[in-house]
Design a protein around this motif. Structure first.
Motif, mmCIF file in Angstrom:
data_model
loop_
_atom_site.group_PDB
_atom_site.id
_atom_site.type_symbol
_atom_site.label_atom_id
_atom_site.label_comp_id
_atom_site.label_asym_id
_atom_site.label_seq_id
_atom_site.Cartn_x
_atom_site.Cartn_y
_atom_site.Cartn_z
ATOM 1 N N ILE A 55 0.813 -1.221 0.067
ATOM 2 C CA ILE A 55 -0.070 -0.126 -0.007
ATOM 3 C C ILE A 55 0.942 1.320 0.027
ATOM 4 O O ILE A 55 2.155 1.255 0.545
ATOM 5 N N GLN A 56 0.243 2.263 -0.608
ATOM 6 C CA GLN A 56 0.843 3.856 -0.470
ATOM 7 C C GLN A 56 -0.549 4.528 -0.163
ATOM 8 O O GLN A 56 -1.650 4.235 -0.498
ATOM 9 N N ILE A 57 -0.058 5.394 0.861
ATOM 10 C CA ILE A 57 -1.328 6.391 1.271
ATOM 11 C C ILE A 57 -1.141 7.825 0.980
ATOM 12 O O ILE A 57 -0.119 8.288 1.182
ATOM 13 N N ILE A 58 -1.902 8.315 0.264
ATOM 14 C CA ILE A 58 -1.729 9.821 -0.051
ATOM 15 C C ILE A 58 -2.972 10.430 0.510
ATOM 16 O O ILE A 58 -4.034 10.227 0.478
ATOM 17 N N PRO A 59 -2.601 11.415 1.165
ATOM 18 C CA PRO A 59 -3.579 12.365 1.585
ATOM 19 C C PRO A 59 -4.502 12.826 0.391
ATOM 20 O O PRO A 59 -4.379 13.589 -0.487
ATOM 21 N N LEU A 60 -5.882 12.997 0.767
ATOM 22 C CA LEU A 60 -6.962 13.557 -0.247
ATOM 23 C C LEU A 60 -7.436 14.661 0.477
ATOM 24 O O LEU A 60 -7.500 15.917 -0.419
ATOM 25 N N THR A 61 -8.056 15.003 1.404
ATOM 26 C CA THR A 61 -8.475 15.978 1.982
ATOM 27 C C THR A 61 -8.003 15.970 3.361
ATOM 28 O O THR A 61 -7.310 15.150 3.995
ATOM 29 N N ARG A 62 -8.541 17.070 4.361
ATOM 30 C CA ARG A 62 -8.161 17.202 5.698
ATOM 31 C C ARG A 62 -8.521 15.758 6.567
ATOM 32 O O ARG A 62 -8.077 15.384 7.304
ATOM 33 N N ASP A 63 -9.748 15.333 5.928
ATOM 34 C CA ASP A 63 -10.348 14.137 6.655
ATOM 35 C C ASP A 63 -10.300 12.788 6.060
ATOM 36 O O ASP A 63 -10.571 11.669 6.531
ATOM 37 N N LYS A 64 -9.743 12.803 4.767
ATOM 38 C CA LYS A 64 -9.774 11.532 4.130
ATOM 39 C C LYS A 64 -8.472 11.303 3.325
ATOM 40 O O LYS A 64 -7.743 12.266 3.211
ATOM 41 N N SER A 65 -8.101 10.067 2.933
ATOM 42 C CA SER A 65 -6.963 9.782 2.344
ATOM 43 C C SER A 65 -7.179 8.570 1.452
ATOM 44 O O SER A 65 -8.354 8.016 1.205
ATOM 45 N N VAL A 66 -6.205 8.606 0.424
ATOM 46 C CA VAL A 66 -6.474 7.422 -0.570
ATOM 47 C C VAL A 66 -5.455 6.479 -0.487
ATOM 48 O O VAL A 66 -4.419 6.603 -0.203
ATOM 49 N N VAL A 67 -6.065 5.213 -0.196
ATOM 50 C CA VAL A 67 -4.805 4.206 -0.335
ATOM 51 C C VAL A 67 -4.681 3.192 -1.535
ATOM 52 O O VAL A 67 -5.804 2.934 -1.823
ATOM 53 N N LEU A 68 -3.650 3.215 -2.122
ATOM 54 C CA LEU A 68 -3.827 2.674 -3.443
ATOM 55 C C LEU A 68 -2.455 1.590 -3.250
ATOM 56 O O LEU A 68 -1.634 1.430 -2.484
ATOM 57 N N ASN A 69 -2.497 0.764 -4.516
ATOM 58 C CA ASN A 69 -1.201 -0.144 -4.791
ATOM 59 C C ASN A 69 -0.083 0.614 -5.228
ATOM 60 O O ASN A 69 -0.079 1.383 -5.996
ATOM 61 N N GLU A 70 0.838 0.597 -4.215
ATOM 62 C CA GLU A 70 2.346 1.060 -4.323
ATOM 63 C C GLU A 70 2.965 0.850 -5.521
ATOM 64 O O GLU A 70 3.802 1.353 -6.292
ATOM 65 N N GLU A 71 2.629 -0.292 -6.173
ATOM 66 C CA GLU A 71 3.319 -0.805 -7.344
ATOM 67 C C GLU A 71 2.647 -1.025 -8.628
ATOM 68 O O GLU A 71 2.779 -1.778 -9.579
#
Length: 122
Positions: A55-71
């Motif tokens: 996983i890779q986590i990128i901040p989306l908003t102050r309250d939400k993030s996106v967890v995505l496939n790092e590769e």
């Protein structure tokens, strides 16, 4: 982890679903599904199962993030148009970047360590 129904819908509808549910899986086919985890918070394994790898986590908003496939890009996964549009709307991606594969949009509170919560609340 359970998936509560599924919705194949427009970007506007996905944005509403993401705003209402604490965790939503968005597939690269545009299907949005609210997710419930075994415990109060997701385990690393549960998040890896949703995105299909590390996983890779990128901040989306102050309250939400996106967890995505790092590769995901290395593995040439399909562009996730709905998640990419959502991230671009929130200025979470650099220009020309995109999200690939299935992803999880999640409340940041579900990603916090219990130690972080204790330190921040005191």
């Amino acid at each position: 982890m359970t998936l509560d129904g599924f919705v194949d819908c427009s970007y506007d509808a996905i944005k509403i679903i993401v705003g209402m549910a604490p965790a939503v899986k968005i597939t690269d086919e545009g299907v949005s599904t609210p997710v419930k985890f075994e415990g109060d918070k997701p385990t690393l394994k549960e998040m890896q199962e949703i995105v299909g790898g590390y996983i890779q986590i990128i901040p989306l908003t102050r309250d939400k993030s996106v967890v995505l496939n790092e590769e995901g890009k290395l593995n040439q996964l399909s562009v996730n148009e709905q998640a990419t549009q959502l991230a671009r709307q929130e200025s979470a991606l650099i220009e020309g970047d995109c999200i690939v594969g299935d992803c999880l949009v999640i409340d940041n509170k579900l990603l916090e360590d219990d130690a972080d919560e204790e330190d921040g609340e005191g």
